[in-house]
Scaffold this motif. Structure first.
Motif, PDB file in Angstrom:
ATOM      1  N   GLU A  28       0.828  -1.206   0.000  1.00  0.00           N
ATOM      2  CA  GLU A  28       0.000   0.000   0.000  1.00  0.00           C
ATOM      3  C   GLU A  28       0.862   1.255   0.000  1.00  0.00           C
ATOM      4  O   GLU A  28       2.021   1.244   0.441  1.00  0.00           O
ATOM      5  N   ALA A  85      -6.615   8.519  -7.568  1.00  0.00           N
ATOM      6  CA  ALA A  85      -7.036   7.140  -7.292  1.00  0.00           C
ATOM      7  C   ALA A  85      -8.344   6.831  -7.989  1.00  0.00           C
ATOM      8  O   ALA A  85      -9.230   7.691  -8.099  1.00  0.00           O
ATOM      9  N   ARG A  89     -13.564  -1.072  -6.216  1.00  0.00           N
ATOM     10  CA  ARG A  89     -12.695  -2.181  -5.854  1.00  0.00           C
ATOM     11  C   ARG A  89     -13.411  -3.497  -6.147  1.00  0.00           C
ATOM     12  O   ARG A  89     -14.593  -3.659  -5.860  1.00  0.00           O
ATOM     13  N   ARG A 112     -14.971   3.575  -3.101  1.00  0.00           N
ATOM     14  CA  ARG A 112     -14.421   4.471  -2.105  1.00  0.00           C
ATOM     15  C   ARG A 112     -15.283   5.722  -1.956  1.00  0.00           C
ATOM     16  O   ARG A 112     -15.634   6.380  -2.929  1.00  0.00           O
ATOM     17  N   GLU A 127      -3.602   3.433  -0.340  1.00  0.00           N
ATOM     18  CA  GLU A 127      -4.165   2.745  -1.493  1.00  0.00           C
ATOM     19  C   GLU A 127      -3.111   1.857  -2.112  1.00  0.00           C
ATOM     20  O   GLU A 127      -1.905   2.122  -1.999  1.00  0.00           O
ATOM     21  N   TYR A 131      -4.198   0.969  -8.069  1.00  0.00           N
ATOM     22  CA  TYR A 131      -5.365   1.847  -8.153  1.00  0.00           C
ATOM     23  C   TYR A 131      -4.980   3.320  -8.154  1.00  0.00           C
ATOM     24  O   TYR A 131      -5.852   4.195  -8.051  1.00  0.00           O
TER      25      TYR A 131
END
Length: 354
Positions: A28, A85, A89, A112, A127, A131
């Motif tokens: 991440e 972003a 998902r 999100r 994130e 993405y």
């Protein structure tokens, strides 16, 4: 850290609250938020129309239109790199596994700032690298517009594939119904493709007309000239993009497009009442004129990459135009007060950094 939050399902619960700092897991990236765009979806969630907090949480952090900078080196991403972003998902369906969560088959996806996962209107977020989309510094100031642009990018991509149903299709003329951010960004995309474009909204706004003239797009108001009259002025309308949020307009758009043309629907109009439509006439139009109707929502990586290219080209071709779409900037502390729709504004953004 501070974040713009709601209690999903509770109207009027929008507030800037203190929430826990995000935990950075393996793979991440920690991102410092610069600005976040607000749109009708955020207003609807704040009204309690929909929205779902992450499992085990009472609050949902809003915001799905983002621009941030990488907080510290993470893999190939260097600290300070501007990134946007994506929103959805995957849930593991075959399309999601292929990187097409925008075409999810099972409907168990999370989004999100909308359903099941916190959004970006906070001081920081984490994130996964896949993405995040790196944007050039040349468009960093306007890159918060990338996510709403991807709606049209996806629609146009699908349209080009679908129109291979015929040997020759050379679109020249388009109508965009709706003068909000999605509609204006759709006009930008179509102008970059070389189409003659007219943006139509209900009330005449001279400042909007002058703004669109900067990119060579026409402008009209249905309070002055009905949609059907506008369409009749052209030999043929090849593309209609509907971005009004009004079901009546969406159905009217189906009757405007010419032979072998296409209608792209971007609005989620809800179910606030019944609507009477000339179903037989619409059916006849669609069948006899080979009209294609596409719906577009969310987007995949291809659309974000295409949007980055188009934002860059638009900034080069019409310097300052994209920045002019951001008509209101508010600090994070005042973000909750900016959630209700203000028809005087085109795009409202929350300036998180500074």
């Amino acid at each position: 850290m501070r974040a713009l939050t709601v209690v999903p399902g509770r109207a009027g619960s929008g507030a800037v609250r203190d929430v826990a700092d995000p935990h950075v897991g393996d793979g991440e990236v920690l991102v410092d938020v610069v600005r976040v765009g607000l749109c009708g979806t955020d207003a609807e969630i704040e009204r309690g129309d929909y929205g779902r907090a992450p499992e085990g949480a009472d609050l949902l952090v809003l915001g799905h239109e983002s621009l941030g900078r990488v907080a510290r080196d993470a893999g190939s991403l260097v600290a300070g790199t501007p990134v946007v972003a994506s929103v959805r998902r995957p849930d593991g369906c075959p399309n999601c596994r292929a990187g097409e969560q925008d075409m999810c088959l099972w409907g168990g996806f999370q989004e999100r700032g909308i359903t099941g996962i916190h959004g970006f209107c906070s001081e920081r977020f984490v994130e996964r690298n896949e993405y995040l989309f790196v944007v050039p510094e040349t468009i960093a100031d306007v890159a918060v517009l990338l996510e709403p642009l991807t709606i049209t990018e996806k629609g146009w991509r699908h349209l080009i594939v679908a129109q291979r149903r015929m040997t020759l299709w050379e679109p020249r003329t388009a109508i965009v119904a709706g003068g909000g951010p999605v509609g204006i960004l759709a006009a930008v995309k179509l102008r970059l493709q070389g189409l003659d474009v007219t943006v139509v909204e209900r009330k005449h706004k001279p400042e909007k007309e002058a703004l669109l003239a900067r990119i060579g797009a026409g402008y009209a108001a249905t309070s002055v000239t009905p949609l059907a009259t506008l369409a009749a002025r052209s030999k043929r309308i090849d593309v209609v993009i509907e971005a009004t949020g009004n079901a009546a307009v969406a159905f009217e758009c189906l009757q405007l497009v010419g032979a072998n043309g296409a209608v792209i629907l971007t609005s989620v109009t809800g179910a606030r009442g019944s609507l009477e439509v000339p179903a037989d006439l619409i059916n006849k139009k669609l069948v006899l004129d080979n009209v294609l109707v596409l719906g577009t929502v969310n987007a995949k990586s291809d659309d974000f990459q295409a949007g980055i290219v188009d934002l860059s080209q638009a900034e080069q071709r019409w310097p300052g135009f994209l920045g002019a779409l951001i008509t209101r900037r508010v600090p994070l502390a005042d973000a909750a007060r900016a959630l209700p729709h203000d028809p005087a504004q085109i795009k409202t953004v929350v300036e998180v950094a500074g």
